[in-house]
Motif scaffolding. Structure first.
Motif, mmCIF file in Angstrom:
data_model
loop_
_atom_site.group_PDB
_atom_site.id
_atom_site.type_symbol
_atom_site.label_atom_id
_atom_site.label_comp_id
_atom_site.label_asym_id
_atom_site.label_seq_id
_atom_site.Cartn_x
_atom_site.Cartn_y
_atom_site.Cartn_z
ATOM 1 N N HIS A 136 64.800 34.232 25.175
ATOM 2 C CA HIS A 136 65.317 33.137 25.988
ATOM 3 C C HIS A 136 66.637 33.548 26.651
ATOM 4 N N THR A 137 66.788 33.161 27.898
ATOM 5 C CA THR A 137 68.070 33.283 28.585
ATOM 6 C C THR A 137 68.369 31.952 29.257
ATOM 7 N N LEU A 138 69.513 31.405 28.956
ATOM 8 C CA LEU A 138 69.938 30.157 29.586
ATOM 9 C C LEU A 138 70.727 30.467 30.850
ATOM 10 N N THR A 139 70.388 29.781 31.934
ATOM 11 C CA THR A 139 71.158 29.850 33.169
ATOM 12 C C THR A 139 71.780 28.483 33.403
ATOM 13 N N PHE A 140 73.078 28.469 33.693
ATOM 14 C CA PHE A 140 73.813 27.212 33.802
ATOM 15 C C PHE A 140 74.017 26.822 35.266
ATOM 16 N N TYR A 141 73.968 25.523 35.487
ATOM 17 C CA TYR A 141 74.217 24.954 36.808
ATOM 18 C C TYR A 141 75.177 23.782 36.652
ATOM 19 N N THR A 142 76.174 23.729 37.500
ATOM 20 C CA THR A 142 77.131 22.634 37.422
ATOM 21 C C THR A 142 76.502 21.359 37.982
ATOM 22 N N ALA A 143 76.845 20.245 37.373
ATOM 23 C CA ALA A 143 76.336 18.938 37.798
ATOM 24 C C ALA A 143 77.472 17.921 37.748
ATOM 25 N N PRO A 144 78.557 18.181 38.504
ATOM 26 C CA PRO A 144 79.716 17.286 38.428
ATOM 27 C C PRO A 144 79.369 15.860 38.848
ATOM 28 N N MET A 145 79.895 14.893 38.088
ATOM 29 C CA MET A 145 79.723 13.467 38.308
ATOM 30 C C MET A 145 78.287 12.995 38.096
ATOM 31 N N VAL A 151 80.082 18.097 33.657
ATOM 32 C CA VAL A 151 78.694 18.226 33.214
ATOM 33 C C VAL A 151 78.049 19.529 33.692
ATOM 34 N N LEU A 152 77.301 20.145 32.781
ATOM 35 C CA LEU A 152 76.425 21.273 33.075
ATOM 36 C C LEU A 152 74.992 20.888 32.746
ATOM 37 N N VAL A 153 74.036 21.513 33.422
ATOM 38 C CA VAL A 153 72.666 21.545 32.937
ATOM 39 C C VAL A 153 72.321 23.013 32.722
ATOM 40 N N SER A 154 71.286 23.268 31.936
ATOM 41 C CA SER A 154 70.896 24.656 31.701
ATOM 42 C C SER A 154 69.387 24.791 31.801
ATOM 43 N N TYR A 155 68.953 25.982 32.205
ATOM 44 C CA TYR A 155 67.532 26.260 32.400
ATOM 45 C C TYR A 155 67.135 27.466 31.574
ATOM 46 N N ASP A 156 66.106 27.273 30.767
ATOM 47 C CA ASP A 156 65.561 28.354 29.950
ATOM 48 C C ASP A 156 64.346 28.922 30.681
ATOM 49 N N SER A 157 64.499 30.115 31.251
ATOM 50 C CA SER A 157 63.439 30.708 32.064
ATOM 51 C C SER A 157 62.229 31.119 31.236
ATOM 52 N N HIS A 158 62.428 31.418 29.943
ATOM 53 C CA HIS A 158 61.322 31.840 29.093
ATOM 54 C C HIS A 158 60.344 30.698 28.849
ATOM 55 N N LYS A 160 60.605 27.721 30.523
ATOM 56 C CA LYS A 160 60.606 26.887 31.735
ATOM 57 C C LYS A 160 61.052 25.452 31.417
ATOM 58 N N VAL A 161 62.137 25.376 30.657
ATOM 59 C CA VAL A 161 62.684 24.085 30.218
ATOM 60 C C VAL A 161 64.028 23.847 30.888
ATOM 61 N N LEU A 162 64.207 22.648 31.434
ATOM 62 C CA LEU A 162 65.496 22.224 31.972
ATOM 63 C C LEU A 162 66.155 21.288 30.977
ATOM 64 N N PHE A 163 67.325 21.683 30.468
ATOM 65 C CA PHE A 163 68.145 20.793 29.648
ATOM 66 C C PHE A 163 69.055 20.043 30.617
ATOM 67 N N SER A 164 68.743 18.757 30.837
ATOM 68 C CA SER A 164 69.240 18.038 32.014
ATOM 69 C C SER A 164 70.445 17.144 31.764
ATOM 70 N N ALA A 165 71.068 17.229 30.579
ATOM 71 C CA ALA A 165 72.210 16.367 30.251
ATOM 72 C C ALA A 165 71.800 14.901 30.400
ATOM 73 N N ASP A 166 72.619 14.073 31.059
ATOM 74 C CA ASP A 166 72.283 12.653 31.171
ATOM 75 C C ASP A 166 71.237 12.368 32.239
ATOM 76 N N ALA A 167 70.996 13.303 33.132
ATOM 77 C CA ALA A 167 69.958 13.105 34.144
ATOM 78 C C ALA A 167 68.591 12.967 33.473
ATOM 79 N N PHE A 168 67.766 12.081 34.004
ATOM 80 C CA PHE A 168 66.432 11.776 33.501
ATOM 81 C C PHE A 168 66.456 11.098 32.135
ATOM 82 N N GLY A 169 67.610 10.529 31.769
ATOM 83 C CA GLY A 169 67.701 9.781 30.522
ATOM 84 C C GLY A 169 67.261 8.346 30.691
ATOM 85 N N LYS A 170 67.177 7.643 29.587
ATOM 86 C CA LYS A 170 66.819 6.227 29.616
ATOM 87 C C LYS A 170 67.395 5.530 28.394
ATOM 88 N N PHE A 171 67.470 4.200 28.476
ATOM 89 C CA PHE A 171 67.786 3.400 27.312
ATOM 90 C C PHE A 171 66.571 3.385 26.381
#
Length: 388
Positions: A136-145, A151-158, A160-171
């Motif tokens: 696995h290699t994580l690639t980071f992308y900034t997601a300010p505000m 905020v950062l999000v990270s992508y695992d290319s192995h 194909k998972v996006l760790f999206s922080a609060d984006a795509f969350g729900k109650f």
């Protein structure tokens, strides 16, 4: 609870079914999920922690997932306490642990953890930086505000998972089975609604990635039909209309304004306005009213006058819309007053401070109670509202 996201990625998050108000303001009748993950490879990465309310349960999950191994990295995507409350404890428990976070997050840490010792314990990452773990290699992308500046999000290319922080969350807790879109929409517009341009920029970055799975910090892991979820986020981030219809939001003291709002809602349904939502701002959930305002392209606001101003529940609602960046909508205004109607003037002032709000003319004034002579004016207002 522990679950396999993939054979090498473990879910170690916890449900909080006792929480009544998320961020001390949003009703969560089905609780909340604080998501966290562990990637097991040559190196072990823990992806965020959890809220302090559920610290002991999370630590049990972490220990089980580690199976005796020690984590090499703690990745902090977002510094808000519901995801980072155990950062200092992790650094103390695991002396060889390296904390991976954005520059802004590293600056914030001493604000939350007085006396925290970070020297030689951190790895600052930003746009495009990578963290090799083995396969696995994580690639980071900034997601300010989205929705804090660090905020950062990270992508695992192995995987194909996006760790999206609060984006795509729900109650809602994961142990509760419920429709995703309803509570994800209410979450989005009340948590991230102000930051549509920033969300859109993040989606543009994500569009270049081959994503099979989205792992957010709240709500379920998204695996199937990602086009649907991403499509909704594109609509929400662009402030586009999701559903044809009208929100009729009213604030009534003694029932007179309520009767007007109900009449207008019936007229709109008869005229084929699409979905018509009727919201009592004195009693209904404010966050749901905000959600419906953004969801539909048209709105009617009806309120009683009060102390030479507008009845406070309506003021609160419009103030919430101002805070969340309400825009690109068409709105009709109805006021009520028994001797000196003022609500319409205040509501119009507040709406004019928002971006690209088309206010239907004229404001309709009701004096105390709706009369037969008022109905043609209300009918004309409803027809004009939905003419576009």
């Amino acid at each position: 609870m522990i679950a396999n996201v993939t054979p090498s990625i473990k879910y170690i998050g916890v449900d909080d079914l006792d929480l009544d108000l998320f961020e001390s303001q949003y009703e969560v009748p089905n609780g909340m999920a604080y998501n966290s993950y562990v990637i097991l490879d040559d190196k072990v990465a823990v992806m965020d922690t959890c809220d302090g309310r559920k610290a002991e349960e999370w630590k049990v999950n972490l220990a089980e997932a580690l199976g005796g191994r020690k984590p090499d990295y703690l990745v902090v995507h977002h510094m808000e306490p519901d995801h980072s409350s155990l950062v200092a404890e992790m650094l103390t428990t695991f002396p060889e642990l390296t904390l991976v976070a954005s520059q802004k997050a590293l600056k914030m840490l001493p604000q939350f953890f007085e006396g925290i010792q970070l020297e030689g314990r951190t790895r600052c990452v930003g746009e495009g930086d990578t963290l090799p773990l083995g396969e696995h290699t994580l690639t980071f992308y900034t997601a300010p505000m989205v929705h804090w500046p660090e905020v950062l999000v990270s992508y695992d290319s192995h995987e194909k998972v996006l760790f999206s922080a609060d984006a795509f969350g729900k109650f809602g807790a994961l142990s509760v089975d419920e429709d995703w879109a309803c509570e994800a929409r209410r979450y989005y517009f009340n948590i991230c609604g102000k930051y549509g341009p920033q969300v859109t920029r993040l989606l543009d970055k994500a569009s270049a990635l081959d994503i099979d799975m989205i792992c957010p910090l709240h709500g379920p892991i998204l695996k199937e039909n990602l086009t649907y979820y991403i499509g909704l986020y594109k609509t929400w981030g662009a402030y586009d209309v999701e559903t044809k219809g009208v929100l009729v939001a009213y604030a009534s003291i003694h029932g007179g304004t309520k009767a007007v709002a109900e009449y207008v809602a019936d007229v709109l349904r008869e005229k084929g306005a699409g979905k018509v939502a009727l919201t009592d701002l004195c009693r209904d959930d404010m966050a749901e009213a905000v959600e419906d305002a953004f969801r539909m392209g048209h709105m009617v606001v009806a309120a009683a006058s009060y102390d030479g101003n507008v009845f406070p529940p309506m003021y609160d609602f419009l103030h919430h819309l101002q805070l969340k960046g309400y825009q690109n909508r068409r709105v009709a205004v109805i006021e009520n007053g028994s001797w000196a109607p003022t609500a319409g003037r205040i509501m119009r002032q507040m709406l004019k401070e928002m971006k690209e709000i088309d206010i239907v003319e004229p404001t309709v004034t009701i004096v105390s109670r709706m009369k037969e002579a008022d109905k043609p004016k209300l009918l004309e207002l409803a027809e004009t509202l939905i003419a576009k």
